[in-house]
Design an enzyme around this catalytic site. Structure first.
Site, PDB file in Angstrom:
ATOM      1  N   ASP A   5       0.801  -1.226   0.000  1.00  0.00           N
ATOM      2  CA  ASP A   5       0.000   0.000   0.000  1.00  0.00           C
ATOM      3  C   ASP A   5       0.832   1.273   0.000  1.00  0.00           C
ATOM      4  O   ASP A   5       0.326   2.349  -0.279  1.00  0.00           O
ATOM      5  CB  ASP A   5      -0.937   0.019   1.227  1.00  0.00           C
ATOM      6  CG  ASP A   5      -0.192  -0.181   2.541  1.00  0.00           C
ATOM      7  OD1 ASP A   5       1.043  -0.323   2.505  1.00  0.00           O
ATOM      8  OD2 ASP A   5      -0.836  -0.206   3.607  1.00  0.00           O
ATOM      9  N   HIS A   6       2.118   1.164   0.318  1.00  0.00           N
ATOM     10  CA  HIS A   6       2.927   2.381   0.467  1.00  0.00           C
ATOM     11  C   HIS A   6       3.575   2.812  -0.848  1.00  0.00           C
ATOM     12  O   HIS A   6       3.394   3.922  -1.306  1.00  0.00           O
ATOM     13  CB  HIS A   6       4.010   2.176   1.527  1.00  0.00           C
ATOM     14  CG  HIS A   6       3.521   2.354   2.935  1.00  0.00           C
ATOM     15  ND1 HIS A   6       2.556   1.554   3.492  1.00  0.00           N
ATOM     16  CD2 HIS A   6       3.859   3.241   3.900  1.00  0.00           C
ATOM     17  CE1 HIS A   6       2.324   1.950   4.738  1.00  0.00           C
ATOM     18  NE2 HIS A   6       3.099   2.974   5.010  1.00  0.00           N
ATOM     19  N   ASP A  20       4.241  -1.141  11.282  1.00  0.00           N
ATOM     20  CA  ASP A  20       3.787   0.186  10.911  1.00  0.00           C
ATOM     21  C   ASP A  20       3.235   0.824  12.176  1.00  0.00           C
ATOM     22  O   ASP A  20       2.496   0.181  12.923  1.00  0.00           O
ATOM     23  CB  ASP A  20       2.695   0.112   9.836  1.00  0.00           C
ATOM     24  CG  ASP A  20       2.430   1.499   9.276  1.00  0.00           C
ATOM     25  OD1 ASP A  20       2.937   1.806   8.176  1.00  0.00           O
ATOM     26  OD2 ASP A  20       1.746   2.287   9.960  1.00  0.00           O
ATOM     27  N   ARG A  47      -0.133  12.894  10.192  1.00  0.00           N
ATOM     28  CA  ARG A  47       1.180  13.498  10.470  1.00  0.00           C
ATOM     29  C   ARG A  47       1.404  14.709   9.583  1.00  0.00           C
ATOM     30  O   ARG A  47       1.130  14.650   8.376  1.00  0.00           O
ATOM     31  CB  ARG A  47       2.303  12.494  10.191  1.00  0.00           C
ATOM     32  CG  ARG A  47       2.276  11.386  11.174  1.00  0.00           C
ATOM     33  CD  ARG A  47       3.457  10.451  11.076  1.00  0.00           C
ATOM     34  NE  ARG A  47       3.392   9.593  12.234  1.00  0.00           N
ATOM     35  CZ  ARG A  47       3.707   8.310  12.248  1.00  0.00           C
ATOM     36  NH1 ARG A  47       4.169   7.729  11.165  1.00  0.00           N
ATOM     37  NH2 ARG A  47       3.606   7.623  13.340  1.00  0.00           N
ATOM     38  N   SER A  92       7.210   7.237  12.801  1.00  0.00           N
ATOM     39  CA  SER A  92       6.966   5.935  12.192  1.00  0.00           C
ATOM     40  C   SER A  92       7.772   4.822  12.833  1.00  0.00           C
ATOM     41  O   SER A  92       8.674   5.044  13.639  1.00  0.00           O
ATOM     42  CB  SER A  92       7.293   6.002  10.703  1.00  0.00           C
ATOM     43  OG  SER A  92       8.633   5.634  10.492  1.00  0.00           O
ATOM     44  N   ARG A  95       9.596   2.851  10.997  1.00  0.00           N
ATOM     45  CA  ARG A  95      10.580   2.418  10.005  1.00  0.00           C
ATOM     46  C   ARG A  95      11.941   2.143  10.651  1.00  0.00           C
ATOM     47  O   ARG A  95      12.604   3.030  11.162  1.00  0.00           O
ATOM     48  CB  ARG A  95      10.697   3.435   8.856  1.00  0.00           C
ATOM     49  CG  ARG A  95      11.242   4.774   9.199  1.00  0.00           C
ATOM     50  CD  ARG A  95      11.092   5.745   8.040  1.00  0.00           C
ATOM     51  NE  ARG A  95       9.689   6.098   7.849  1.00  0.00           N
ATOM     52  CZ  ARG A  95       9.252   7.280   7.429  1.00  0.00           C
ATOM     53  NH1 ARG A  95      10.100   8.220   7.118  1.00  0.00           N
ATOM     54  NH2 ARG A  95       7.973   7.526   7.304  1.00  0.00           N
TER      55      ARG A  95
HETATM   56  C1  MIC Z   1       4.308   6.452   8.112  1.00  0.00           C
HETATM   57  O1  MIC Z   1       3.132   6.781   8.243  1.00  0.00           O
HETATM   58  O2  MIC Z   1       5.261   7.191   8.415  1.00  0.00           O
HETATM   59  C2  MIC Z   1       4.619   5.069   7.579  1.00  0.00           C
HETATM   60  C3  MIC Z   1       5.222   5.241   6.251  1.00  0.00           C
HETATM   61  O3  MIC Z   1       3.430   4.341   7.441  1.00  0.00           O
HETATM   62  C4  MIC Z   1       5.560   4.378   8.571  1.00  0.00           C
HETATM   63  C5  MIC Z   1       6.099   3.094   8.098  1.00  0.00           C
HETATM   64  C6  MIC Z   1       7.220   3.243   7.118  1.00  0.00           C
HETATM   65  O4  MIC Z   1       8.032   4.158   7.249  1.00  0.00           O
HETATM   66  O5  MIC Z   1       7.298   2.402   6.232  1.00  0.00           O
HETATM   67  C7  MIC Z   1       4.946   4.128   9.940  1.00  0.00           C
HETATM   68  O6  MIC Z   1       4.048   4.838  10.342  1.00  0.00           O
HETATM   69  O7  MIC Z   1       5.425   3.252  10.687  1.00  0.00           O
HETATM   70 FE1  SF4 Z   2       0.072   4.899   5.076  1.00  0.00          FE
HETATM   71 FE2  SF4 Z   2       1.469   5.594   7.253  1.00  0.00          FE
HETATM   72 FE3  SF4 Z   2      -0.025   7.383   5.941  1.00  0.00          FE
HETATM   73 FE4  SF4 Z   2      -1.215   5.482   7.295  1.00  0.00          FE
HETATM   74  S1  SF4 Z   2       0.079   7.082   8.144  1.00  0.00           S
HETATM   75  S2  SF4 Z   2      -1.745   6.157   5.227  1.00  0.00           S
HETATM   76  S3  SF4 Z   2       0.154   3.749   7.000  1.00  0.00           S
HETATM   77  S4  SF4 Z   2       1.812   6.333   5.166  1.00  0.00           S
END
Ligand code: MIC
Ligand code: SF4
Length: 654
Positions: free
Chosen positions: A64-65, A119, A379, A540, A542
């Protein structure tokens, strides 16, 4: 003894320790989820454990990313993930199916279960009474192998909801209110439990919006009771058998109790550049807006998008606004299409974006220079949208729709129209055809090939903590440095499976030369230390924010405080997470200083106290690493994978 709902669920999964706030515990993990941006590392690590299939009740691998697919890299990652899912008994959710958290809630989550996801917004599952926790990929790899998850038993904050939301006010305003009370830092090792008479008036999507953004509070997880509303939601998803009633005991003790009267709430926004900067919409009324984006795992349910469509019906988006809309799942998109609501959105001038993370992580739809932008995501960190100078505000779908129509800050009630009150249907349309390998889930296909394109490389192994650390302070950053600052996503996301390449962008938006300097120090035999302020590693899950610095030779972070998931990721990759014994010492160290820590390994094995000798300044600075016994062993063994290989015989001792 009267028990909170959180402790009931943790208690029924406890395999080590006791439920005392602050103590290390281990729990059994029923379900896991991974997404493509963290999933490739998780599966590469799972593969390195040598198991033939996953040992969980249900593991799902979502894509999905990274769905923008400029170049071959993303498609190669998807092919790797698909083939690994088949081989190891994991359900695979194809790109186009939707965002992991929305999908997991719809199709797999169950009240009372534990869910571990790579995630940070995994706690979305708390909306149906799961204990759902966001972690780094390596922790999910261990859980997929049947290993327990180790965590600090959180203290529990109870949020009592009373009353009913007024028209134009919705779940996003509730969580923004909670953020305005608890803040976006300082909530490490805390969990939030919602209860009270107001809960019954909130549907499951509303509850999931609230638990989703618990991630922005920095708490371990958030949970709602499982009640009649939960039963109806699961029944409408054709999964009533997954339901069970769950609630806290009436006199359960809590660390803190917060009362919120839903009927007194007004529309709120989070102002740039942090979800904790909460203000009323009224205080910004009239401010011009250039871009509106509606969707993300926080606010992309049928209820949210139908509300938006009904507000836009027969009206037109303001000429100076670009409005993008992304559904959370194919189910939501299908429902909008069948009810003709898609036509309303398109007629109003909305741009339909893919059912994916997309704009939320800066993969596309970046705003223009200095643009004011309103998003329903969770965010608004500086630069996360892809545009450093953009001013991103977070708001509810109804507020975002009203702003899209008027081109300036206002709330839905300011439109002077009757506001829709959308309920979930009695039956959602079910089409699981983009969930592959359900028939072999849990067993796998032992001889199925795993496809590895040139972008997919095994993560580098960490090194055991050195006896003496000789390093240079590679960078000094301030408070609330997020994982988006450390390891940018967006246009760089396609290198998630290629650590040497991705490592070139560590701290890119903060100090673009950091990576070159750290690599040069490493090649000259000198480690790098990162010095930071409060709440380092916010945001996140990550683990690349640990792996890539590790690859560049970062061996310690010295901060005023470090957030939970990032702290665990640092340990998992053998980077020592130090805090200043006296936060005032932060002001005495500078980037470029040469530093040593004598007896580092002994300090880790002991009480975690060590002295940073700053040779450039001639200073001695006391540090402390607050570690559990297990975390000490992981650091001394050289990271979680080496620790597992050294200490366990797979899989039962994981
Ligand atoms: C995000 O919202 O920052 C992400 C991308 O979903 C991350 C995961 C990632 O960096 O792959 C998260 O929230 O953990
Ligand atoms: Fe995707 Fe992270 Fe954004 Fe949720 S917060 S939509 S999991 S990138």
């Amino acid at each position: 003894m009267a028990t909170s709902l959180l402790y009931k669920i943790l208690g029924s999964h406890l395999v080590e320790g006791s439920l005392v706030p602050g103590a290390e515990i281990a729990i059994r993990v029923d379900q896991t989820l991974t997404q493509d941006a963290t999933g490739t590392m998780a599966f590469l690590q799972f593969e390195s454990m040598g198991l033939d299939h996953v040992r969980t009740e249900r593991s799902v691998s979502y894509v999905d990313h990274n769905t923008v697919q400029i170049g071959f890299e993303n498609a190669d990652d998807h092919a790797y993930l698909q083939s690994a899912a088949r081989r190891f008994g994991v359900v695979f959710s194809k790109p186009g199916n939707g965002i992991c958290h929305q999908l997991h809630l719809e199709r797999f989550g169950r009240p009372g279960a534990t869910l571990l996801g790579s995630d940070s917004h995994t706690p979305t599952g708390g909306g149906i009474g799961m204990v759902a926790i966001g972690v780094g990929g390596i922790d999910v790899a261990v859980a997929m192998g049947g290993g327990a998850f180790h965590l600090v038993c959180p203290r529990v904050v109870r949020v009592n909801l009373a009353g009913r939301l007024r028209p134009g006010v919705s779940a996003k305003d509730v969580i923004l209110k909670v953020l305005s009370i608890l803040g976006s830092k300082g909530n490490v090792n805390t969990a939030v439990e919602y209860g009270g008479p107001g809960v019954a008036s909130l549907g499951v999507p509303a509850r999931a919006t609230i638990t989703n953004m618990g991630a922005e509070l920095g708490v371990t997880t958030s949970v709602f009771p499982s009640d009649e509303t939960t039963r109806r939601f699961l029944a409408a998803q054709g999964r009533e058998e997954a339901w069970q009633p769950l609630a806290a005991d009436p006199d359960a003790p809590y660390d803190r109790v917060i009362d919120i009267d839903l009927s007194a709430l007004e529309p709120l926004v989070a102002c740039p550049h942090n979800p904790g900067n909460v203000a009323t919409v009224a205080s910004l009324r009239g401010k011009k807006v250039q871009q509106v984006a509606i969707g993300s795992c926080t606010n992309s349910s049928y209820r949210d998008l139908k509300t938006v469509a009904l507000l836009l019906r027969g009206r037109h988006v303001h000429p100076d606004v670009s409005l993008g809309i992304a559904c959370g799942s194919r189910q939501v998109l299908t429902m909008l299409a069948r009810e003709g609501l898609l036509g309303d959105l398109l007629a109003a001038g909305a741009r339909l974006l893919e059912n994916a993370c997309g704009f939320c992580i800066g993969c596309h739809f970046s705003p223009g220079t200095d643009a004011v932008c309103v998003r329903t995501s969770n965010r608004n960190f500086e630069g996360r949208s892809g545009t450093k100078s953009a001013q991103v505000y977070l708001a509810s779908p109804e507020t975002a729709a009203a702003i899209a129509l008027t081109g300036e800050f206002c709330s839905a009630t300011d439109l002077g129209i009757e506001l829709p009150d959308v309920a979930d249907p009695d039956a959602f349309p079910i089409d699981d055809s983009l969930f592959l390998y359900r028939d072999t889930a849990g067993r796998g296909v032992p001889d199925a090939p795993v496809l590895r394109g040139p972008n997919v490389g095994a993560p580098p192994r960490a090194e055991p903590v050195a006896e003496t650390l000789r390093a240079v302070v590679g960078i000094k950053v301030g408070d609330k440095i997020t994982t988006d600052h450390i390891m940018p996503a967006g246009a760089r996301l396609k290198y998630r499976s290629n650590i040497p390449e991705y490592a070139k962008y560590v701290f890119e938006g903060v100090d673009a030369d950091f990576s070159r300097r750290a690599a040069a120090a490493r090649d000259a035999g000198l480690a790098t230390v990162v010095v930071a302020g409060e709440s380092y590693g916010q945001g996140s899950s990550r683990e690349h924010a640990a792996i890539c610095p590790m690859y560049l030779g970062v061996r310690a972070v010295v901060a005023k405080s470090i957030e939970r998931i990032h702290f665990a990721n640092l340990v998992n990759f053998a980077i020592v997470p130090f805090t200043f014994a006296d936060p005032a010492d932060y002001d005495r160290v500078d980037a470029g200083d040469e530093v040593t820590v004598e007896g580092l390994a002994a300090a880790i094995a002991g009480d975690g106290r060590a002295t940073l000798h700053d040779a450039t300044k001639g200073l001695d600075i006391p540090l402390v690493a607050t570690l559990s016994e297990r975390q000490k062993r992981i650091l001394l063994d050289g990271g979680l994978m080496r620790h597992i290989a050294a200490r366990t015989s797979l899989p039962s001792d994981l």
